[in-house]
Every structure is written in C-alpha cells, then in structure tokens.
Design a protein around this motif. Structure first.
Motif, mmCIF file in Angstrom:
data_model
loop_
_atom_site.group_PDB
_atom_site.id
_atom_site.type_symbol
_atom_site.label_atom_id
_atom_site.label_comp_id
_atom_site.label_asym_id
_atom_site.label_seq_id
_atom_site.Cartn_x
_atom_site.Cartn_y
_atom_site.Cartn_z
ATOM 1 N N VAL A 165 32.258 0.932 0.039
ATOM 2 C CA VAL A 165 33.553 1.520 -0.286
ATOM 3 C C VAL A 165 33.466 2.343 -1.560
ATOM 4 N N TYR A 166 32.767 1.792 -2.583
ATOM 5 C CA TYR A 166 32.632 2.467 -3.870
ATOM 6 C C TYR A 166 31.199 2.314 -4.387
ATOM 7 N N PHE A 167 30.900 3.130 -5.394
ATOM 8 C CA PHE A 167 29.610 3.046 -6.085
ATOM 9 C C PHE A 167 29.888 3.075 -7.577
ATOM 10 N N ALA A 168 29.260 2.172 -8.338
ATOM 11 C CA ALA A 168 29.531 2.040 -9.771
ATOM 12 C C ALA A 168 28.276 2.290 -10.587
ATOM 13 N N VAL A 169 28.415 3.027 -11.683
ATOM 14 C CA VAL A 169 27.298 3.326 -12.584
ATOM 15 C C VAL A 169 27.730 3.022 -14.014
ATOM 16 N N GLU A 170 26.887 2.271 -14.713
ATOM 17 C CA GLU A 170 27.149 1.933 -16.111
ATOM 18 C C GLU A 170 26.705 3.078 -17.018
ATOM 19 N N GLU A 171 27.502 3.353 -18.039
ATOM 20 C CA GLU A 171 27.152 4.358 -19.039
ATOM 21 C C GLU A 171 27.182 3.737 -20.424
ATOM 22 N N GLU B 111 15.562 -2.439 -20.247
ATOM 23 C CA GLU B 111 16.894 -2.533 -19.671
ATOM 24 C C GLU B 111 17.405 -1.143 -19.329
ATOM 25 N N THR B 112 17.809 -0.947 -18.063
ATOM 26 C CA THR B 112 18.320 0.342 -17.608
ATOM 27 C C THR B 112 19.804 0.216 -17.294
ATOM 28 N N CYS B 113 20.477 1.370 -17.134
ATOM 29 C CA CYS B 113 21.895 1.356 -16.775
ATOM 30 C C CYS B 113 22.079 0.708 -15.408
ATOM 31 N N SER B 114 22.975 -0.246 -15.337
ATOM 32 C CA SER B 114 23.205 -0.960 -14.083
ATOM 33 C C SER B 114 23.936 -0.071 -13.083
ATOM 34 N N LYS B 115 23.595 -0.250 -11.810
ATOM 35 C CA LYS B 115 24.263 0.452 -10.716
ATOM 36 C C LYS B 115 24.644 -0.580 -9.657
ATOM 37 N N TYR B 116 25.817 -0.403 -9.089
ATOM 38 C CA TYR B 116 26.333 -1.379 -8.131
ATOM 39 C C TYR B 116 26.897 -0.663 -6.906
ATOM 40 N N GLU B 117 26.740 -1.293 -5.752
ATOM 41 C CA GLU B 117 27.454 -0.904 -4.540
ATOM 42 C C GLU B 117 28.587 -1.896 -4.336
ATOM 43 N N ILE B 118 29.769 -1.377 -4.033
ATOM 44 C CA ILE B 118 30.941 -2.216 -3.774
ATOM 45 C C ILE B 118 31.287 -2.057 -2.300
ATOM 46 N N LYS B 119 31.281 -3.182 -1.561
ATOM 47 C CA LYS B 119 31.392 -3.139 -0.100
ATOM 48 C C LYS B 119 32.492 -4.060 0.393
ATOM 49 N N ASN B 120 32.874 -3.869 1.658
ATOM 50 C CA ASN B 120 33.771 -4.817 2.296
ATOM 51 C C ASN B 120 32.948 -5.970 2.884
ATOM 52 N N HIS B 121 33.602 -6.908 3.546
ATOM 53 C CA HIS B 121 32.904 -8.106 4.013
ATOM 54 C C HIS B 121 31.914 -7.819 5.137
ATOM 55 N N MET B 122 31.976 -6.615 5.730
ATOM 56 C CA MET B 122 31.032 -6.244 6.783
ATOM 57 C C MET B 122 29.836 -5.470 6.242
ATOM 58 N N GLY B 123 29.764 -5.310 4.919
ATOM 59 C CA GLY B 123 28.646 -4.600 4.316
ATOM 60 C C GLY B 123 28.801 -3.099 4.304
ATOM 61 N N GLN B 124 30.010 -2.599 4.538
ATOM 62 C CA GLN B 124 30.265 -1.159 4.531
ATOM 63 C C GLN B 124 30.665 -0.727 3.127
ATOM 64 N N VAL C 185 36.041 1.469 -16.063
ATOM 65 C CA VAL C 185 36.075 0.179 -16.744
ATOM 66 C C VAL C 185 35.465 0.354 -18.131
ATOM 67 N N ASN C 186 36.203 -0.002 -19.162
ATOM 68 C CA ASN C 186 35.731 0.131 -20.541
ATOM 69 C C ASN C 186 35.596 -1.243 -21.187
ATOM 70 N N ARG C 187 34.396 -1.515 -21.700
ATOM 71 C CA ARG C 187 34.152 -2.766 -22.409
ATOM 72 C C ARG C 187 33.665 -2.462 -23.819
ATOM 73 N N PRO C 188 34.424 -2.830 -24.852
ATOM 74 C CA PRO C 188 33.951 -2.640 -26.225
ATOM 75 C C PRO C 188 32.980 -3.743 -26.620
ATOM 76 N N SER D 216 28.507 -2.861 -25.203
ATOM 77 C CA SER D 216 29.658 -2.089 -24.751
ATOM 78 C C SER D 216 29.215 -1.182 -23.603
ATOM 79 N N PHE D 217 30.158 -0.794 -22.771
ATOM 80 C CA PHE D 217 29.815 0.129 -21.680
ATOM 81 C C PHE D 217 31.078 0.775 -21.138
ATOM 82 N N THR D 218 30.863 1.883 -20.440
ATOM 83 C CA THR D 218 31.870 2.470 -19.559
ATOM 84 C C THR D 218 31.302 2.429 -18.157
ATOM 85 N N MET D 219 31.999 1.786 -17.240
ATOM 86 C CA MET D 219 31.569 1.719 -15.844
ATOM 87 C C MET D 219 32.409 2.711 -15.049
#
Length: 263
Positions: free
Chosen positions: A90-96, A75-88, A126-129, A110-113
């Motif tokens: 907007v943000y990039f998220a990394v789990e710590e 299991e590795t740290c999750s990474k996400y792309e956050i986009k609008n409805h056209m696939g552009q 984003v903080n999850r205990p 637990s994680f900090t995103m």
C-alpha cells in the motif's frame, strides 16, 4: 476483516517482488508475486492518500534488508514496505537523517520518515526529534509527530513514564489523548512474537495490538530487520491509523534496533 475492494474504485497492479524484501510470517504469506494497489481519487473528507486505510483492520510493515549494513555493519537509512494482510503493498517508507544520527545516536536518533503511495506521492510524514529513552529522565521522553498530508499534523505518539512497562499515548492533532499502547515487561522476544496492546484510555478494553513478529534465529542474529503487524478496528479513524504506523516505527527503533534485541 477489511471489506472487499470495489472493482471500479481500486485498480490492481501486479509486479515482481522487490529484491531483499523480508518474508511475511507463514500465516500471511502472499502469492508468488507482490501485489500493489493504485488508489482511487480521494473523498474530500479524508487526507489525500489515506482512503485505503479506511478498509483495513490489519497492516503489515516489513523493513527491507540492506546488504551494505549486513556486510559492513554501517547503519543505513531504514526502508519499509507497508502492506495489507494479503501482502499487497500500500505504501513505501524511507527514513531520512544524517550519518552521525544513524551511527552514533541509534536507537535514539532523530529522523523524518517519508511515506509514499504506489504513485510516489508522499502521503504521510513522521517526525521524531532526538529525545531521551530512560525512566530516569521522565521530563524528556520520546515524542513523535505524524502529518498527513505533509505539513498538516494528524496526531502524536507520546511516551509515558513508567518504571516497569513501555507505555505510550496516542493523541490527535489537538493533543487530546485517544488511545494507550502498553508493552510487555520484556521486549526481547526470545523465539516468539512481542505484542504491544492498544487499549482504551480507561484500560477497560483492548481494541488491538502492535506485534513484532519473530523472524527466525538466523535473521535476528545477522540482521536487525523487523516485521510488524498492526491490528485495529476497521472503523478506526484513518488519521489515528496513520499515527499507529508512526508508533510502529518508534517501537522498532526503541526496542528492536539492535540485532540481539530482536531475538
């Protein structure tokens, strides 16, 4: 739908798609290149970096494929792309978090995103205990905090006890209930999307939904990457939209972390 961007407010930048990035659902497929947006200067009334959310009524979140996780099974740290409805993008998220949390506590870990805009500035945290995930322990259920900018709380996602349905409450910074999220009886998503309805507090109206897109049999068997869509009113408070993004990460880990769960 979101209003069109004014030419003088937002500058459009084209770049090649990121390697290993999951595909959009067919109805949301972008053009050949991935488009990202460089945001304009922030109005004083909004948290820094959230101005673009004010234009969106649909947000797409794609978990990136991690080759090490696919090949080795670690299991590795999750990474996400956050986009609008056209696939552009907007943000990039990394789990710590730590190795022990990821490999021995998942999906309860637990994680900090950390969510950054396209200039690399952290705009949402984003903080999850570590908490319980069972109807048998109603006093210590899931709770997640969303900050924007980092260090300033804008809201919470709180799991509510229910013996049958996944239920959550969206709260503002003062811990006042704002909205409800109610999931289906079964979240396995066998060959179809899974929808979590976003409702008013009195349950009289459904104002949106968070959807886990079914990404195909082969992808779900060999990876646990997730594709989500958030649909909310465009005029919803951007702080609550940021909390909805945090809710998406929580739902991913709680119900779709294991490959077979995402079928």
């Amino acid at each position: 739908m979101a209003s069109q961007d004014s030419p003088g407010q937002i500058q459009k930048i084209i770049q090649d798609p990121l390697p290993g990035s999951p595909e959009l659902p067919a109805q949301l497929m972008p053009s050949e290149n991935t488009t990202i947006w460089k945001q304009a200067q922030l109005p004083a009334s909004l948290p820094p970096g959230l101005e673009y959310l004010s234009q969106l009524d649909q947000i797409i979140i794609h978990q990136q494929v991690e080759l090490l996780q696919v090949i080795v099974g670690t299991e590795t740290c999750s990474k996400y792309e956050i986009k609008n409805h056209m696939g552009q993008r907007v943000y990039f998220a990394v789990e710590e978090n730590g190795f022990f949390d990821r490999n021995f506590c998942a999906p309860l870990r637990s994680f900090t995103m950390r969510i950054t805009d396209n200039t690399g500035r952290e705009v949402i945290t984003v903080n999850r205990p570590l908490r319980c995930n069972s109807c048998w322990f109603p006093c210590y259920l899931q709770e997640l905090e969303v900050q924007s900018p980092p260090g300033t709380t804008v809201g919470y996602v709180v799991q509510k006890w229910d013996p049958l349905l996944p239920k959550f409450t969206i709260r503002d910074a003062s811990k006042e209930d704002i909205l409800k999220i109610i999931g289906p009886y079964a979240t396995c998503g066998c060959f179809g999307d899974v929808d979590f309805e976003v409702k008013s507090l009195n349950d009289m109206s459904t104002i949106g939904k968070i959807s886990k897109y079914w990404s195909g049999f082969v992808n779900n068997i060999f990876t646990n990457t997730a594709n989500f869509g958030i649909q909310v009113p465009a005029d919803l408070d951007v702080k609550i939209k940021a909390v909805m993004i945090g809710a998406c990460f929580l739902l991913d880990l709680m119900f779709f972390e294991n490959s077979l769960d995402g079928l």
